[in-house]
Scaffold this motif. Structure first.
Motif, PDB file in Angstrom:
ATOM      1  N   VAL A 133      14.604 -30.873  -1.420  1.00  0.00           N
ATOM      2  CA  VAL A 133      14.460 -30.628  -2.866  1.00  0.00           C
ATOM      3  C   VAL A 133      13.477 -29.499  -3.139  1.00  0.00           C
ATOM      4  N   LEU A 134      12.433 -29.388  -2.312  1.00  0.00           N
ATOM      5  CA  LEU A 134      11.481 -28.288  -2.472  1.00  0.00           C
ATOM      6  C   LEU A 134      12.127 -26.953  -2.132  1.00  0.00           C
ATOM      7  N   LYS A 174       5.698 -29.121 -12.170  1.00  0.00           N
ATOM      8  CA  LYS A 174       5.488 -28.184 -11.072  1.00  0.00           C
ATOM      9  C   LYS A 174       5.507 -28.902  -9.722  1.00  0.00           C
ATOM     10  N   LEU A 175       5.310 -30.212  -9.747  1.00  0.00           N
ATOM     11  CA  LEU A 175       5.384 -31.013  -8.515  1.00  0.00           C
ATOM     12  C   LEU A 175       6.807 -31.532  -8.356  1.00  0.00           C
ATOM     13  N   VAL A 176       7.487 -31.061  -7.327  1.00  0.00           N
ATOM     14  CA  VAL A 176       8.866 -31.466  -7.046  1.00  0.00           C
ATOM     15  C   VAL A 176       8.848 -32.310  -5.778  1.00  0.00           C
ATOM     16  N   PHE A 177       9.491 -33.480  -5.832  1.00  0.00           N
ATOM     17  CA  PHE A 177       9.419 -34.372  -4.674  1.00  0.00           C
ATOM     18  C   PHE A 177      10.554 -35.378  -4.700  1.00  0.00           C
ATOM     19  N   ALA A 178      10.734 -36.057  -3.564  1.00  0.00           N
ATOM     20  CA  ALA A 178      11.738 -37.113  -3.471  1.00  0.00           C
ATOM     21  C   ALA A 178      11.244 -38.268  -2.615  1.00  0.00           C
ATOM     22  N   ARG A 201      22.607 -34.775 -15.831  1.00  0.00           N
ATOM     23  CA  ARG A 201      22.506 -36.105 -15.234  1.00  0.00           C
ATOM     24  C   ARG A 201      21.957 -36.027 -13.818  1.00  0.00           C
ATOM     25  N   HIS A 202      22.352 -35.006 -13.077  1.00  0.00           N
ATOM     26  CA  HIS A 202      21.857 -34.850 -11.706  1.00  0.00           C
ATOM     27  C   HIS A 202      20.349 -34.646 -11.702  1.00  0.00           C
ATOM     28  N   ARG A 203      19.842 -33.841 -12.647  1.00  0.00           N
ATOM     29  CA  ARG A 203      18.394 -33.629 -12.721  1.00  0.00           C
ATOM     30  C   ARG A 203      17.679 -34.946 -12.961  1.00  0.00           C
ATOM     31  N   TYR A 204      18.178 -35.738 -13.913  1.00  0.00           N
ATOM     32  CA  TYR A 204      17.524 -37.006 -14.208  1.00  0.00           C
ATOM     33  C   TYR A 204      17.541 -37.945 -13.004  1.00  0.00           C
ATOM     34  N   LEU A 205      18.725 -38.094 -12.384  1.00  0.00           N
ATOM     35  CA  LEU A 205      18.867 -39.062 -11.312  1.00  0.00           C
ATOM     36  C   LEU A 205      18.124 -38.661 -10.051  1.00  0.00           C
ATOM     37  N   SER A 206      18.141 -37.361  -9.715  1.00  0.00           N
ATOM     38  CA  SER A 206      17.554 -36.926  -8.447  1.00  0.00           C
ATOM     39  C   SER A 206      16.066 -36.676  -8.518  1.00  0.00           C
ATOM     40  N   ARG A 207      15.548 -36.402  -9.693  1.00  0.00           N
ATOM     41  CA  ARG A 207      14.128 -36.070  -9.806  1.00  0.00           C
ATOM     42  C   ARG A 207      13.359 -37.113 -10.604  1.00  0.00           C
ATOM     43  N   GLU A 208      13.700 -37.225 -11.888  1.00  0.00           N
ATOM     44  CA  GLU A 208      12.880 -38.032 -12.765  1.00  0.00           C
ATOM     45  C   GLU A 208      12.893 -39.513 -12.407  1.00  0.00           C
ATOM     46  N   LEU A 209      14.071 -40.063 -12.035  1.00  0.00           N
ATOM     47  CA  LEU A 209      14.144 -41.483 -11.727  1.00  0.00           C
ATOM     48  C   LEU A 209      13.336 -41.847 -10.505  1.00  0.00           C
ATOM     49  N   LYS A 210      13.052 -40.872  -9.626  1.00  0.00           N
ATOM     50  CA  LYS A 210      12.260 -41.145  -8.441  1.00  0.00           C
ATOM     51  C   LYS A 210      10.776 -41.221  -8.767  1.00  0.00           C
ATOM     52  N   LEU A 217      18.836 -26.659   6.255  1.00  0.00           N
ATOM     53  CA  LEU A 217      18.023 -27.824   5.908  1.00  0.00           C
ATOM     54  C   LEU A 217      17.615 -28.608   7.143  1.00  0.00           C
ATOM     55  N   GLN A 218      18.520 -28.726   8.111  1.00  0.00           N
ATOM     56  CA  GLN A 218      18.190 -29.444   9.347  1.00  0.00           C
ATOM     57  C   GLN A 218      17.069 -28.750  10.114  1.00  0.00           C
ATOM     58  N   ARG A 219      17.101 -27.426  10.159  1.00  0.00           N
ATOM     59  CA  ARG A 219      16.051 -26.683  10.859  1.00  0.00           C
ATOM     60  C   ARG A 219      14.729 -26.755  10.103  1.00  0.00           C
TER      61      ARG A 219
END
Length: 485
Positions: free
Chosen positions: A345-346, A164-168, A130-139, A370-372
């Protein structure tokens, strides 16, 4: 999961009594299948939808670890639980690495413990899905949100294969939605973006979602190749056409007939070769070097450039008619510094991918890292971020969380800004208004210089001052690379 709502568990054991005992323990909560050997179990996996396999280590045809090693390749989505009398930790670790076993159950097994373990394993897999669907595909597409049930799931799976393209970020959502529209047509596509932004990955995705996906996708970098060699690579040549041509060469355009040819660094081709390429786009005809015969090729062209072709056209360095031929669809991939939302996410994707390739377990990425990463401009874009994550995974211990100590020095020294605390600190310090303003100015200048690796132009642009003005402030506050905080 089956349509009746039950998860399916496959029990593999050569002893009928043990199989019966495990079945009685599980059948109230799960659909239970049984197999008396590893080979029988593999046959069941090929014809049934199985969610979890519970297998004994000792069997006549192969060990449980050997069975799981084979099942890991043929059915990677199935959760693997091994029942064993192992006590040696080294044997356990070796088995986990070899067959990606989720958990061990020691003999004699306890029903309550076994049921809890299986429940947690299946819940964990479902949450991950479910996390994969919500965080990647739904975007990926706003349209997906309006789909229902089975049709929605299918669209999500199709989207994930753009994979191969990962994004948010919203910017990449827009670009990828346009790419999907381009894929549905047969028009040429022009992809523009800085080096390392993923232009070839975008081209492959367009090909994959097009009607040409069953035919070849071939790529050629046009940079720094002389015309004769580039013509040979794309159009082919006959034996003896030039020095070193010892045999016939088909060429990428004929070889990819029916498919797609990706031309990277199209901005670097010479004016004379631009004419040859324009003729091919107009007529679809290929004439190999040294041949009098032409043949027709049905090839879609996807071109890429890290320099804006429109500017090159205005500078008379690129043919205007070729530019308009190439840009049936124009996709502009923004640099990573303009889509900071994509960095987490990348980074996660790259870390997991590289950790898996070297068989290492990474527990996650700390928030400080992640902040840096978000503060760094990444002139090399996604490629540079991937290299940084590979380095971090390589120096981390197995099972560690990636932290600041694993980062390369230039990124580790970037300090995340704390606006509220920073303002309070300056207000609480003793001194005149002028002294406080100067202290704040020195802090902002030094942070911008660190963020941009002491690139004067970028730091000055961010601060809204000239390079000369920046140089004066560096001199005034006696800042240097080692002392800037």
């Amino acid at each position: 999961m089956q349509s009746d709502g039950f998860w399916t568990v496959l029990v593999v054991d050569d002893e009928a009594q043990v199989r019966a005992s495990l079945t009685r323990c599980l059948e109230e909560d799960y659909r239970v299948l049984t197999a008396a050997s590893a080979r029988e179990a593999l046959e069941i996996l090929n014809r049934e939808e199985v969610d979890l396999v519970l297998c004994d280590q000792r069997m006549p045809d192969m060990t449980g670890v050997e069975f799981f090693r084979e099942a890991r390749v043929s059915h990677p989505e199935v959760i693997r639980v091994l029942i064993t009398g192992y006590t040696d930790p080294d044997d356990i670790i070796r088995s986990i690495n070899e067959a990606a076993i989720y958990q061990f159950v020691s003999k004699p097994w306890q029903p309550d413990h076994l049921l809890l373990l299986i429940k947690r394993a299946l819940e964990s897999r479902e949450l991950a899905r479910r996390h994969r669907y919500l965080s990647r595909e739904l975007k990926f597409s706003d349209d997906v949100l309006r789909r229902q049930n089975d049709h929605m799931v299918k669209l999500l799976q199709d989207t994930y294969e753009f994979d191969k393209l990962v994004f948010a970020s919203d910017k990449m959502v827009e670009v990828c939605n346009l790419a999907r529209q381009a894929a549905a047509t047969d028009l040429p596509v022009l992809i523009q973006g800085e080096t390392g932004t993923g232009k070839e990955l975008m081209a492959r995705a367009v090909h994959f979602f097009s009607a040409r996906k069953a035919f070849p996708f071939l790529a050629q970098n046009c940079g720094a190749l002389p015309d004769e060699l580039l013509h040979s690579e794309l159009f082919g040549h006959k034996r003896g056409a030039f020095t070193g041509a010892i045999s016939d060469r088909l060429g990428l355009f004929p070889a990819a007939d029916g498919g797609t040819v990706f031309l990277d660094e199209i901005s670097e081709v010479s004016p004379s070769f631009q004419v040859s390429l324009l003729r091919f786009l107009q007529e679809g005809e290929v004439k190999p070097l040294g041949s009098d015969q032409t043949r027709h090729c049905n090839v879609r062209i996807i071109a890429a450039s890290n320099r804006p072709l429109k500017e090159l056209v205005e500078q008379k360095k690129f043919r205007q008619d070729l530019y308009y031929r190439l840009r049936g669809f124009e996709l502009n991939i923004p640099p990573l510094r303009e889509r900071v939302e994509d960095i987490p996410v990348l980074a996660e994707h790259a870390a997991k991918k590289y950790a898996k390739s070297i068989n290492r377990n990474i527990a996650g990425i700390s928030n400080e890292v992640l902040q840096r990463l978000k503060l760094y401009p990444f002139p090399g874009n996604v490629r540079e971020l991937e290299n940084e994550m590979r380095r971090m995974v390589a120096v981390a211990e197995d099972g560690e969380i990636l932290s600041v100590k694993h980062m390369s020095p230039e990124l580790a020294k970037l300090l995340p800004a704390k606006p509220d605390n920073g303002r309070a600190a300056f207000l609480l310090e003793k001194g005149t208004l002028k002294e406080k303003v100067e202290a704040l100015e020195m802090h902002l200048v030094s942070q911008s210089l660190l963020k941009h690796k002491w690139n004067y132009s970028r730091a000055a642009r961010e601060l809204g001052i000239s390079r000369v003005g920046l140089a004066n402030k560096i001199k005034r506050y006696k800042l240097d690379k080692s002392g800037a905080q």
